[in-house]
Enzyme design. Structure first.
Site, PDB file in Angstrom:
ATOM      1  N   ARG A 160      48.709 -16.812  31.400  1.00 48.64           N
ATOM      2  CA  ARG A 160      49.863 -15.922  31.177  1.00 48.64           C
ATOM      3  C   ARG A 160      49.743 -15.144  29.873  1.00 48.64           C
ATOM      4  NH1 ARG A 160      52.211 -20.709  33.064  1.00 48.64           N
ATOM      5  NH2 ARG A 160      52.400 -21.381  30.911  1.00 48.64           N
ATOM      6  N   ILE A 161      49.414 -15.842  28.798  1.00 44.36           N
ATOM      7  CA  ILE A 161      49.336 -15.176  27.493  1.00 44.36           C
ATOM      8  C   ILE A 161      48.170 -14.202  27.458  1.00 44.36           C
ATOM      9  CG2 ILE A 161      48.926 -15.536  25.025  1.00 44.36           C
ATOM     10  CD1 ILE A 161      50.525 -18.157  25.284  1.00 44.36           C
ATOM     11  N   SER A 214      43.770 -22.990  26.329  1.00 48.14           N
ATOM     12  CA  SER A 214      44.338 -24.265  25.904  1.00 48.14           C
ATOM     13  C   SER A 214      43.243 -25.112  25.259  1.00 48.14           C
ATOM     14  CB  SER A 214      44.950 -25.001  27.096  1.00 48.14           C
ATOM     15  OG  SER A 214      43.971 -25.189  28.103  1.00 48.14           O
ATOM     16  N   ASP A 266      45.946 -17.453  13.637  1.00 48.22           N
ATOM     17  CA  ASP A 266      47.330 -17.937  13.545  1.00 48.22           C
ATOM     18  C   ASP A 266      47.377 -19.451  13.675  1.00 48.22           C
ATOM     19  OD1 ASP A 266      50.201 -17.616  13.370  1.00 48.22           O
ATOM     20  OD2 ASP A 266      50.280 -18.066  15.521  1.00 48.22           O
ATOM     21  N   HIS A 290      50.843 -20.151  11.843  1.00 52.16           N
ATOM     22  CA  HIS A 290      51.201 -20.566  13.210  1.00 52.16           C
ATOM     23  C   HIS A 290      52.588 -20.049  13.592  1.00 52.16           C
ATOM     24  CE1 HIS A 290      50.441 -23.882  16.450  1.00 52.16           C
ATOM     25  NE2 HIS A 290      50.988 -22.803  16.964  1.00 52.16           N
ATOM     26  N   ILE A 291      52.702 -18.725  13.674  1.00 50.14           N
ATOM     27  CA  ILE A 291      53.992 -18.087  13.966  1.00 50.14           C
ATOM     28  C   ILE A 291      53.955 -17.323  15.286  1.00 50.14           C
ATOM     29  CG2 ILE A 291      54.730 -17.939  11.562  1.00 50.14           C
ATOM     30  CD1 ILE A 291      53.805 -14.978  11.588  1.00 50.14           C
ATOM     31  N   GLY A 292      53.036 -17.714  16.183  1.00 51.31           N
ATOM     32  CA  GLY A 292      52.876 -16.987  17.437  1.00 51.31           C
ATOM     33  C   GLY A 292      54.156 -16.821  18.228  1.00 51.31           C
TER      34      GLY A 292
END
Length: 324
Positions: A160-161, A214, A266, A290-292
Protein backbone atom coordinates in the site's frame (compact mmCIF):
# COMPACT_ATOMS: atom_id res chain seq x y z
CA UNK A 1 -13.37 -3.95 42.80
CA UNK A 2 -14.56 -2.64 39.43
CA UNK A 3 -16.16 -5.21 37.12
CA UNK A 4 -14.99 -3.26 34.08
CA UNK A 5 -12.18 -4.74 31.94
CA UNK A 6 -8.81 -3.32 32.91
CA UNK A 7 -6.61 -1.78 30.22
CA UNK A 8 -3.03 -0.57 30.59
CA UNK A 9 -1.79 2.12 28.17
CA UNK A 10 1.99 2.47 27.89
CA UNK A 11 1.91 6.11 26.71
CA UNK A 12 0.00 9.02 28.28
CA UNK A 13 0.48 11.17 25.17
CA UNK A 14 -1.56 9.17 22.65
CA UNK A 15 -4.52 11.15 21.38
CA UNK A 16 -7.24 11.29 24.00
CA UNK A 17 -10.01 10.43 21.53
CA UNK A 18 -8.90 6.81 21.67
CA UNK A 19 -8.61 6.78 25.44
CA UNK A 20 -12.08 8.27 25.76
CA UNK A 21 -13.50 5.37 23.79
CA UNK A 22 -11.91 2.98 26.26
CA UNK A 23 -12.91 4.91 29.36
CA UNK A 24 -16.60 4.52 28.51
CA UNK A 25 -16.49 0.84 29.36
CA UNK A 26 -13.04 0.05 30.74
CA UNK A 27 -10.88 0.85 33.74
CA UNK A 28 -7.93 2.56 32.05
CA UNK A 29 -4.53 3.24 33.62
CA UNK A 30 -1.55 4.79 31.85
CA UNK A 31 2.17 5.26 32.29
CA UNK A 32 2.68 8.79 33.60
CA UNK A 33 5.60 10.06 31.51
CA UNK A 34 5.93 10.97 27.84
CA UNK A 35 8.77 8.50 27.44
CA UNK A 36 8.77 4.74 26.82
CA UNK A 37 7.65 2.93 29.93
CA UNK A 38 10.61 1.30 31.74
CA UNK A 39 10.67 -2.47 31.54
CA UNK A 40 10.26 -3.05 35.27
CA UNK A 41 7.34 -0.62 35.40
CA UNK A 42 5.64 -2.36 32.46
CA UNK A 43 6.01 -5.74 34.17
CA UNK A 44 4.44 -4.35 37.34
CA UNK A 45 1.60 -2.42 35.74
CA UNK A 46 0.45 -5.08 33.29
CA UNK A 47 -0.39 -7.50 36.11
CA UNK A 48 -4.07 -8.42 36.12
CA UNK A 49 -4.91 -6.40 33.01
CA UNK A 50 -7.36 -7.62 30.37
CA UNK A 51 -5.81 -5.64 27.51
CA UNK A 52 -2.58 -3.84 26.74
CA UNK A 53 -2.38 -0.70 24.58
CA UNK A 54 1.26 -0.43 23.50
CA UNK A 55 3.62 1.27 21.05
CA UNK A 56 6.64 0.33 18.93
CA UNK A 57 8.94 1.21 21.82
CA UNK A 58 7.49 -1.54 24.05
CA UNK A 59 8.88 -5.07 23.84
CA UNK A 60 5.96 -7.40 24.40
CA UNK A 61 7.38 -10.87 24.96
CA UNK A 62 6.65 -13.95 27.06
CA UNK A 63 7.86 -12.22 30.23
CA UNK A 64 5.28 -9.43 29.79
CA UNK A 65 2.54 -11.92 29.01
CA UNK A 66 3.50 -13.97 32.08
CA UNK A 67 3.41 -10.86 34.23
CA UNK A 68 -0.02 -9.91 32.90
CA UNK A 69 -1.64 -13.22 33.71
CA UNK A 70 -3.96 -15.64 31.97
CA UNK A 71 -6.84 -13.16 31.81
CA UNK A 72 -5.02 -11.00 29.21
CA UNK A 73 -7.14 -11.09 26.06
CA UNK A 74 -5.56 -8.52 23.76
CA UNK A 75 -2.39 -6.65 22.88
CA UNK A 76 -3.03 -3.68 20.58
CA UNK A 77 -0.24 -1.52 19.18
CA UNK A 78 -0.58 2.00 17.85
CA UNK A 79 1.57 1.18 14.83
CA UNK A 80 1.59 -0.66 11.54
CA UNK A 81 4.70 -2.59 12.57
CA UNK A 82 4.40 -5.34 15.14
CA UNK A 83 7.91 -6.80 15.30
CA UNK A 84 8.10 -5.60 18.93
CA UNK A 85 5.38 -8.11 19.83
CA UNK A 86 6.01 -11.85 20.10
CA UNK A 87 3.00 -12.68 17.95
CA UNK A 88 3.59 -16.43 18.02
CA UNK A 89 3.66 -16.43 21.80
CA UNK A 90 0.43 -14.45 21.87
CA UNK A 91 -1.20 -16.95 19.52
CA UNK A 92 -0.16 -19.87 21.74
CA UNK A 93 -1.94 -18.20 24.64
CA UNK A 94 -5.02 -17.17 22.70
CA UNK A 95 -4.16 -13.48 23.02
CA UNK A 96 -5.32 -11.42 20.06
CA UNK A 97 -3.02 -8.79 18.54
CA UNK A 98 -4.28 -5.58 16.93
CA UNK A 99 -2.43 -3.00 14.85
CA UNK A 100 -3.12 0.03 12.63
CA UNK A 101 -2.03 -0.83 9.07
CA UNK A 102 -4.00 1.22 6.55
CA UNK A 103 -4.64 4.55 8.25
CA UNK A 104 -1.05 5.77 7.96
CA UNK A 105 -0.48 4.88 4.30
CA UNK A 106 -1.00 8.37 2.89
CA UNK A 107 0.88 10.13 5.68
CA UNK A 108 3.89 7.84 5.29
CA UNK A 109 3.90 8.14 1.50
CA UNK A 110 3.72 11.92 1.80
CA UNK A 111 6.62 12.00 4.26
CA UNK A 112 8.68 9.67 2.07
CA UNK A 113 8.42 11.98 -0.92
CA UNK A 114 9.17 14.99 1.30
CA UNK A 115 12.29 13.25 2.59
CA UNK A 116 13.35 12.30 -0.92
CA UNK A 117 13.00 15.91 -2.08
CA UNK A 118 14.80 17.26 0.98
CA UNK A 119 17.66 14.88 0.26
CA UNK A 120 17.98 15.17 -3.50
CA UNK A 121 17.60 18.97 -3.51
CA UNK A 122 19.87 19.33 -0.45
CA UNK A 123 17.33 21.42 1.46
CA UNK A 124 18.74 20.95 4.97
CA UNK A 125 22.30 21.39 3.76
CA UNK A 126 21.33 24.59 1.96
CA UNK A 127 19.31 25.93 4.88
CA UNK A 128 22.35 25.65 7.16
CA UNK A 129 24.25 27.94 4.80
CA UNK A 130 21.73 30.72 5.49
CA UNK A 131 22.45 30.57 9.22
CA UNK A 132 26.20 29.90 9.23
CA UNK A 133 27.22 32.59 6.74
CA UNK A 134 27.89 30.21 3.88
CA UNK A 135 25.39 32.03 1.64
CA UNK A 136 27.58 34.69 0.02
CA UNK A 137 25.89 35.26 -3.32
CA UNK A 138 24.18 33.41 -6.14
CA UNK A 139 26.47 30.92 -7.89
CA UNK A 140 25.54 28.82 -10.92
CA UNK A 141 26.35 25.38 -9.51
CA UNK A 142 26.17 26.01 -5.77
CA UNK A 143 23.85 23.70 -3.80
CA UNK A 144 22.63 21.99 -6.95
CA UNK A 145 20.89 18.68 -6.44
CA UNK A 146 19.75 15.78 -8.55
CA UNK A 147 16.27 16.11 -10.03
CA UNK A 148 13.58 13.45 -10.30
CA UNK A 149 12.69 14.31 -13.88
CA UNK A 150 13.96 11.67 -16.34
CA UNK A 151 15.40 9.61 -13.48
CA UNK A 152 14.94 5.93 -12.66
CA UNK A 153 13.21 5.32 -9.32
CA UNK A 154 13.35 1.87 -7.75
CA UNK A 155 10.94 0.85 -5.00
CA UNK A 156 11.93 -2.02 -2.72
CA UNK A 157 8.48 -3.20 -1.72
CA UNK A 158 5.22 -2.40 -3.47
CA UNK A 159 2.48 -2.72 -0.89
CA UNK A 160 0.00 0.00 0.00
CA UNK A 161 2.67 2.51 0.98
CA UNK A 162 4.93 1.72 -1.97
CA UNK A 163 2.06 2.17 -4.40
CA UNK A 164 1.12 5.53 -2.90
CA UNK A 165 4.74 6.68 -3.02
CA UNK A 166 4.86 5.77 -6.71
CA UNK A 167 1.63 7.66 -7.39
CA UNK A 168 3.13 10.79 -5.79
CA UNK A 169 6.37 10.46 -7.76
CA UNK A 170 4.66 10.19 -11.16
CA UNK A 171 3.97 13.97 -11.47
CA UNK A 172 7.72 14.62 -11.21
CA UNK A 173 8.08 12.87 -14.61
CA UNK A 174 10.65 10.15 -13.90
CA UNK A 175 11.82 8.15 -16.90
CA UNK A 176 10.87 4.92 -15.20
CA UNK A 177 9.54 3.52 -11.93
CA UNK A 178 10.51 -0.04 -11.06
CA UNK A 179 9.62 -2.20 -8.10
CA UNK A 180 11.09 -5.29 -6.47
CA UNK A 181 8.78 -7.73 -4.70
CA UNK A 182 8.46 -11.48 -4.21
CA UNK A 183 5.27 -11.55 -6.28
CA UNK A 184 4.26 -9.50 -9.29
CA UNK A 185 1.51 -6.90 -8.93
CA UNK A 186 0.64 -6.10 -12.54
CA UNK A 187 -2.71 -4.39 -11.92
CA UNK A 188 -1.29 -2.06 -9.28
CA UNK A 189 1.89 -1.43 -11.30
CA UNK A 190 -0.10 -0.49 -14.40
CA UNK A 191 -1.62 2.46 -12.54
CA UNK A 192 1.79 4.11 -12.27
CA UNK A 193 3.42 2.48 -15.31
CA UNK A 194 5.86 0.63 -13.07
CA UNK A 195 7.91 -2.39 -14.11
CA UNK A 196 8.91 -5.28 -11.86
CA UNK A 197 12.64 -6.03 -11.75
CA UNK A 198 14.86 -8.25 -9.65
CA UNK A 199 16.85 -6.89 -6.74
CA UNK A 200 20.18 -6.67 -8.58
CA UNK A 201 18.68 -4.79 -11.52
CA UNK A 202 17.09 -2.28 -9.19
CA UNK A 203 20.40 -1.78 -7.39
CA UNK A 204 22.43 -1.36 -10.57
CA UNK A 205 20.13 0.92 -12.57
CA UNK A 206 18.26 3.17 -10.10
CA UNK A 207 19.03 6.83 -9.53
CA UNK A 208 16.76 6.72 -6.47
CA UNK A 209 16.08 3.69 -4.29
CA UNK A 210 13.15 3.93 -1.90
CA UNK A 211 12.69 1.28 0.77
CA UNK A 212 9.05 0.59 1.66
CA UNK A 213 9.02 -3.03 2.77
CA UNK A 214 8.29 -4.74 6.06
CA UNK A 215 11.07 -6.08 8.28
CA UNK A 216 11.29 -9.86 8.05
CA UNK A 217 14.12 -12.39 8.32
CA UNK A 218 14.44 -12.13 4.52
CA UNK A 219 14.72 -8.32 4.48
CA UNK A 220 16.90 -7.86 7.59
CA UNK A 221 20.01 -5.92 6.49
CA UNK A 222 19.29 -6.73 2.85
CA UNK A 223 20.86 -3.35 2.10
CA UNK A 224 24.39 -4.34 3.06
CA UNK A 225 27.88 -3.64 1.74
CA UNK A 226 27.29 -5.84 -1.30
CA UNK A 227 24.07 -3.99 -2.16
CA UNK A 228 25.60 -0.53 -1.81
CA UNK A 229 28.57 -1.63 -3.93
CA UNK A 230 26.20 -2.35 -6.83
CA UNK A 231 24.47 1.06 -6.73
CA UNK A 232 25.26 3.87 -9.14
CA UNK A 233 27.51 6.63 -7.75
CA UNK A 234 24.68 9.15 -8.16
CA UNK A 235 22.17 6.94 -6.33
CA UNK A 236 20.11 8.49 -3.54
CA UNK A 237 18.91 5.98 -0.95
CA UNK A 238 15.69 6.63 1.01
CA UNK A 239 14.40 4.48 3.89
CA UNK A 240 11.10 5.13 5.67
CA UNK A 241 10.37 1.44 6.35
CA UNK A 242 12.41 -0.09 9.17
CA UNK A 243 15.94 0.60 10.32
CA UNK A 244 16.72 -3.11 10.48
CA UNK A 245 16.48 -3.42 6.69
CA UNK A 246 19.82 -1.57 6.44
CA UNK A 247 23.32 -2.42 7.61
CA UNK A 248 24.07 1.08 8.90
CA UNK A 249 27.84 0.53 9.03
CA UNK A 250 27.76 -0.36 5.35
CA UNK A 251 25.59 2.68 4.64
CA UNK A 252 28.06 4.93 6.46
CA UNK A 253 30.94 3.52 4.43
CA UNK A 254 29.02 4.02 1.16
CA UNK A 255 28.21 7.64 2.00
CA UNK A 256 31.58 8.52 3.49
CA UNK A 257 33.46 7.10 0.50
CA UNK A 258 31.00 8.75 -1.94
CA UNK A 259 30.14 5.30 -3.28
CA UNK A 260 26.58 6.63 -3.39
CA UNK A 261 25.51 10.25 -3.53
CA UNK A 262 23.24 10.69 -0.52
CA UNK A 263 20.69 9.10 1.79
CA UNK A 264 17.55 10.08 3.65
CA UNK A 265 16.37 8.08 6.66
CA UNK A 266 13.25 8.28 8.79
CA UNK A 267 14.11 5.02 10.56
CA UNK A 268 17.34 3.89 12.17
CA UNK A 269 18.80 1.26 14.48
CA UNK A 270 18.63 2.06 17.31
CA UNK A 271 16.05 4.80 17.76
CA UNK A 272 16.97 7.42 18.71
CA UNK A 273 20.47 7.37 17.25
CA UNK A 274 23.22 8.11 19.80
CA UNK A 275 24.59 11.60 19.30
CA UNK A 276 28.04 10.17 18.59
CA UNK A 277 26.80 7.93 15.79
CA UNK A 278 29.06 8.36 12.75
CA UNK A 279 26.08 8.90 10.42
CA UNK A 280 25.41 12.21 12.19
CA UNK A 281 28.84 13.48 11.13
CA UNK A 282 28.06 13.23 7.41
CA UNK A 283 26.82 16.08 5.22
CA UNK A 284 25.23 13.87 2.56
CA UNK A 285 22.48 12.39 4.72
CA UNK A 286 19.15 13.62 6.08
CA UNK A 287 17.91 11.85 9.21
CA UNK A 288 14.43 12.33 10.66
CA UNK A 289 13.15 11.00 14.03
CA UNK A 290 10.69 8.36 12.72
CA UNK A 291 7.86 10.75 11.86
CA UNK A 292 6.43 8.91 8.84
CA UNK A 293 2.90 8.81 10.25
CA UNK A 294 3.18 12.08 12.18
CA UNK A 295 0.18 13.72 10.59
CA UNK A 296 -2.22 15.05 13.24
CA UNK A 297 -5.39 13.43 11.92
CA UNK A 298 -3.54 10.19 11.18
CA UNK A 299 -2.22 9.90 14.72
CA UNK A 300 -5.68 10.65 16.14
CA UNK A 301 -7.23 7.91 14.02
CA UNK A 302 -4.45 5.49 14.98
CA UNK A 303 -5.36 6.07 18.62
CA UNK A 304 -9.02 5.39 17.92
CA UNK A 305 -8.31 2.25 15.88
CA UNK A 306 -6.13 0.89 18.67
CA UNK A 307 -8.94 1.51 21.15
CA UNK A 308 -11.55 -0.06 18.87
CA UNK A 309 -9.32 -3.11 18.40
CA UNK A 310 -9.17 -3.54 22.17
CA UNK A 311 -12.93 -3.13 22.61
CA UNK A 312 -13.61 -5.63 19.85
CA UNK A 313 -11.30 -8.20 21.41
CA UNK A 314 -12.78 -7.71 24.87
CA UNK A 315 -16.26 -8.24 23.44
CA UNK A 316 -15.32 -11.25 21.31
CA UNK A 317 -15.93 -9.36 18.07
CA UNK A 318 -13.95 -8.95 14.86
CA UNK A 319 -11.10 -6.49 15.22
CA UNK A 320 -10.73 -3.58 12.83
CA UNK A 321 -7.16 -4.73 12.10
CA UNK A 322 -5.86 -7.97 13.59
CA UNK A 323 -2.51 -9.66 13.10
CA UNK A 324 -3.41 -13.12 11.87
Amino acid sequence: MSSQPRVYVTRPDVDDSGLELLRKSCNVTTWSQTLPVPRDELLRQVKGKDALYCALTDKIDAAVLDAAGTQLKCVATISVGFEHIDVEECKKRGIRVGYTPEVLTDATAELTVALLLATNRRLFEASKQVYNGGWKSWAPMWMCGQGLKNSRVGLYGFGRIGQEIAARIVPFKPAQITYTTRTAKPAEAAKVNARRVDFDEMLCLSDFIVVCCSLTPDTKEVFNASAFEKMKPNCIFINTARGGVVDQNALYDALHSKRILAAGLDVTTPEPLPLDDPLLKLDNIVILPHIGSADIETRKEMSRITARNILAALNGCQMEAEVM
